[in-house]
Design an enzyme around this catalytic site. Structure first.
Site, short mmCIF file in Angstrom:
data_model
loop_
_atom_site.label_atom_id
_atom_site.label_comp_id
_atom_site.label_asym_id
_atom_site.label_seq_id
_atom_site.Cartn_x
_atom_site.Cartn_y
_atom_site.Cartn_z
N GLU A 236 0.82 -1.22 0.00
CA GLU A 236 0.00 0.00 0.00
C GLU A 236 0.86 1.27 0.00
O GLU A 236 0.47 2.29 -0.55
CB GLU A 236 -0.95 0.01 1.20
CG GLU A 236 -2.10 -0.97 1.09
CD GLU A 236 -1.76 -2.36 1.60
OE1 GLU A 236 -0.58 -2.61 1.97
OE2 GLU A 236 -2.67 -3.21 1.64
N PHE B 227 -11.92 -7.71 13.35
CA PHE B 227 -10.79 -8.16 12.52
C PHE B 227 -10.45 -7.08 11.49
O PHE B 227 -11.32 -6.60 10.78
CB PHE B 227 -11.16 -9.47 11.81
CG PHE B 227 -10.09 -9.94 10.86
CD1 PHE B 227 -8.85 -10.35 11.33
CD2 PHE B 227 -10.31 -9.96 9.49
CE1 PHE B 227 -7.86 -10.76 10.46
CE2 PHE B 227 -9.33 -10.38 8.61
CZ PHE B 227 -8.10 -10.78 9.10
N GLN B 228 -9.20 -6.72 11.42
CA GLN B 228 -8.69 -5.69 10.50
C GLN B 228 -9.38 -4.35 10.68
O GLN B 228 -9.63 -3.64 9.71
CB GLN B 228 -8.76 -6.17 9.04
CG GLN B 228 -7.82 -7.34 8.79
CD GLN B 228 -7.56 -7.60 7.31
OE1 GLN B 228 -8.44 -7.41 6.48
NE2 GLN B 228 -6.37 -8.07 6.98
N MET C 84 23.56 9.66 4.06
CA MET C 84 23.37 10.96 4.71
C MET C 84 23.60 10.84 6.21
O MET C 84 24.17 11.73 6.83
CB MET C 84 21.96 11.49 4.41
CG MET C 84 21.78 12.94 4.73
SD MET C 84 22.93 14.00 3.82
CE MET C 84 21.89 14.55 2.48
#
Lengths: 211, 578
Positions: free
Chosen positions: B65, B127-128, B488
């Site tokens: 995602e 759930f989720q 960096m």
């Protein structure tokens, strides 16, 4: 760019070292304000009331308080209630911040989509706070006298506790609470400040298209 | 799916009436002119995907995602209209969070649509389930919990309009499964912002007049062009204005491309790793015309020393940006393009800038962007950036990850057009580069080249998105400037932590050319200078995704550098200055 051109310079790159560079004469303060060295002054925090007319919809309060916490502005008090228009609520916030932050709070509040209008109220605005005080009932007459003095009302009186209600400007409430202190204050509930602009001045202005 | 619906594409003029919330969501996106979507399937978003089955819009299934939201973000940045991403509830939605926060910091137009557990289950830790609107409230311009199949289409339309109008930004609509599945025959209207949202268009005329007065009386004026100039399609107006009045232009990093860097008035970009001449001009100016920038600390350094002599004219569509970080002497709220036009009309003469322009030119000589090549040593990354720039057209879109490679790409590439520099600025999201290249590829014209400069660390964070590029045979070329460090961090450790290189050394790295090939992309390697030009050409010529593992000089640092919170005018040109 070609490799032949980039012979290493004698000492790294060219140009004067930092200490040998041209320097401007001015300066700003930590708030980004350009300062005149002669009249340098920092802006001290001040306590003020910000009022916002908002759409009466779920999540508005969370957006408002989220904004304050996310930007590290402290809320001294916050009150919410409906207005004459059931679609709108009014939020009154008391903050203590320096001017640039007060300005920023107003702008950030205004940015929230459900916020219709926001501004800082002037000093002479009509401001009130309600407080409930529960204290020991050992000296009922004295409690009554002080309640009267501060134009309060007794809501509940029993053998062991007395609960009174007071409304007024913050300073009056603070003074009254100090006076009640001697009786053994058990609990206090304060609403926080709510306010309207005085006289003909409009507290909030909703654009025509929303009316 | 009914048999009538499967034949819907034959009757393009007569769209099938919507019957569910999900179909209404899809219709709303079609009404908004959306052509491409980026997302990942999942339980709670399935009804929306089912409705997409019959749509003409194309959907790109991403590997993660985070890839979907970065791709949508880059799509929006290249195209101008919002990019759309989809994810399911719970982990799908939380995987979007980084990308949404990234879009929020850069004001990139993105609409995120997330599945949610059915409304009856909301709040039960089902759930989720995640409180997605709660989680994303501080990082979206506006977000919505859709609770009604009849209005869900209009809500998605509003989310699109909100992402697009005024100061652009990400919006999110959380779509409970029962709302998506719910029956409705309400056709959504065109995208519309709510009546409480009215961004200003033009600035107050008198304020413009006063600010224009200040600018024309200035001795050392500078234009600071931010990302808002590009967002407002105001680059052309700004360029004409700068050239007509001969005012040097500095851009912010997100503003790169707003003014052609090959023009003599361009000082390129300012800030932490910006050019020395840009930072000298920002420091010495007495009047700054700043458009569409929020004065991020990476640009200003410490505000006490930022443009200390300058009166600041600040143009922004968002009133809250005026005097937020740096106090503006003249705050002009409005659309950048409209305000520049107003400004141009209000200027009755030009400031006398001949001497000032000459000083700026002198600074270019004094503080050139430069690096030097040591023969028989590993390739310098700057050389590679310049070589890729030389091998490609002006309209090439460059995306990057975050780190040293990003700064080299920014410094050594000459950007001349808006919407060609696509990077993660405000949030500094490592891993942005590869998915952004995919989003940029979808948005860019077919004849535009898309390249990505990435670092080895940054590339590893999202290289799985190469599967998408390989599956779709997308023509993108990724140059991994591989120094086997989180470079960096290593540079800061060397400069500010006495060289204690804690957790920044990557002493084992995969072979990136082989990684590419495993994913179905073409892999190349550059080991020394003799490989550079030929390999770049081969990789760019390859039609499809390719990855070039460029083994660069491992300890090369990025200079110039203004230490965090430092004084822009005292930028360091080399390590001894820190």
């Amino acid at each position: 760019m070609s490799r032949e051109e980039s012979e290493p310079p004698e000492s790294g790159l060219l140009g004067p070292d930092p200490e040998n560079r041209e320097r401007p004469v001015g300066r700003r303060n930590s708030q980004g304000i350009r300062i005149d060295p002669e009249t340098e002054a920092t802006r001290e925090p001040r306590r003020t009331t910000i009022t916002a007319l908002v759409a009466n919809e779920p999540g508005v309060l969370s957006k408002v308080t989220g904004l304050f916490s996310r930007r590290q502005y402290n809320i001294e008090s916050l009150t919410v209630g409906t207005t004459q228009n059931p679609d709108w609520s009014r939020i009154t916030v008391v903050v203590e911040e320096p001017d640039p932050n007060i300005d920023q709070i107003e702008k950030q509040l205004d940015k929230l989509v459900p916020v219709i209008h926001t501004r800082e109220l002037e000093r002479e605005a009509v401001e009130r706070e309600l407080v409930l005080v529960k204290m020991d009932a050992d000296e009922p007459d004295k409690v009554h006298a002080i309640t009267e003095m501060y134009e309060g009302r007794t809501l509940d009186a029993g053998p062991r506790t007395i609960t009174v209600e007071l409304t007024g400007r913050e300073q009056k409430i603070d003074d009254a609470l100090d006076a009640f202190e001697q009786f053994g204050v058990r609990e206090i509930a304060r609403t926080g400040r709510t306010a309207l602009a005085r006289g003909e001045t409009k507290t909030s202005i909703a654009p025509e298209r929303l009316k | 799916m009914s048999s009538e619906q499967t034949t819907a594409s034959d009757e393009a003029d007569e769209p099938t009436p919507v019957t569910t919330g999900a179909e209404s969501v899809v219709r709303a996106l079609e009404n908004a002119g959306v052509e491409h979507l980026f997302g990942v399937q999942g339980g709670a978003i399935m009804p929306i995907y089912d409705a997409l089955y019959d749509s003409e819009m194309t959907h790109l299934t991403m590997a993660h995602e985070q890839g979907a939201v970065h791709a949508a973000d880059a799509y929006g940045a290249v195209d101008g209209d919002p990019g759309i991403c989809l994810a399911t509830s719970g982990p799908g939605a939380t995987n979007l969070v980084t990308g949404i926060a990234d879009a929020d910091m850069d004001s990139d137009p993105v609409v995120a649509l997330t599945g949610q557990v059915p409304t009856d289950f909301v709040g039960s830790d089902a759930f989720q389930e995640t409180d997605t609107t709660g989680v994303t409230r501080p990082i979206t311009k506006e977000n919505y919990f859709a609770d009604d199949p009849d209005s869900v289409g209009d809500t998605v339309g509003e989310a699109f309009a909100m992402a697009n109008r005024g100061r652009q930004g990400p919006t999110l609509v959380d779509l409970p499964k029962d709302v998506s599945n719910g029956e409705t025959d309400r056709e959504p209207g065109p995208p519309r912002t709510p009546p409480t949202y009215v961004p200003a268009e033009t600035a107050d005329e008198r304020a413009v007049g006063r600010a224009a007065d200040a600018l024309q009386q200035a001795d050392r004026p500078v234009i600071l062009a931010g990302g808002g100039v590009i967002r407002a399609e105001a680059s052309e107006q700004l360029g004409e204005f700068a050239i007509e009045h001969e005012i040097p232009v500095v851009t912010t990093m997100p503003g790169i491309g707003a003014f052609p860097e090959d023009h003599e008035l361009s000082l390129e970009w300012g800030g932490m790793h910006g050019t020395g001449y840009a930072n000298m001009a920002l420091t010495m100016t007495d009047c700054m015309f700043a458009v569409g920038t929020r004065f991020d600390d990476r640009l200003t350094g410490g505000v006490e020393t930022f443009a200390p002599d300058a009166e600041i004219i600040h143009v922004d569509i968002d009133p809250a940006e005026i005097s937020k970080n740096v106090e503006a002497d003249f705050g002009l709220v409005g659309d950048a393009r409209a305000v520049i036009k107003q400004f141009a009309a209000a200027m009755d003469r030009s400031p006398d800038t001949a001497d000032w322009c000459e000083r700026c030119t002198d600074w270019k000589q004094e503080y050139p962007l430069d690096y030097h090549i040591e023969e028989d040593a590993p390739v310098k990354p700057q050389f590679v950036v310049e070589a890729v720039d030389a091998a490609t057209d002006d309209d090439t879109v460059v995306t990057t990850g975050v780190g040293q490679h990003q700064m080299w790409a920014c410094q050594y590439w000459t950007f001349t057009q808006p919407r060609t520099w696509i990077s993660s600025h405000g949030l500094g999201t490592m891993g942005y580069g590869v998915p952004a290249a995919i989003g940029a590829r979808v948005a860019a014209d077919d004849d535009q080249t898309v390249v990505c400069f990435d670092g080895d660390g940054s590339f590893l964070m999202t290289c799985q998105e190469l599967t998408v590029a390989a599956r779709e045979q997308m023509d993108i070329t990724v140059f991994v400037l591989n120094n086997q460090f989180i470079g960096m961090v290593r540079q800061w450790q060397d400069g500010f932590f006495e060289g204690r290189r804690m957790a920044s050394e990557y002493d084992w790295m995969p072979k990136f050319d082989a990684v590419a090939e495993a994913f179905g992309a073409e892999g190349f390697t550059i080991d020394d200078y003799d490989d550079v030009e030929g390999t770049i050409e081969e990789a760019l010529d390859y039609e499809g995704p390719s990855v070039v593992d460029v083994r660069i000089a491992p300890e090369e640092d990025v200079f110039p550098m203004v230490p965090s919170g430092g004084d822009n005018g005292l930028f360091a040109l080399r390590g001894e200055h820190l």
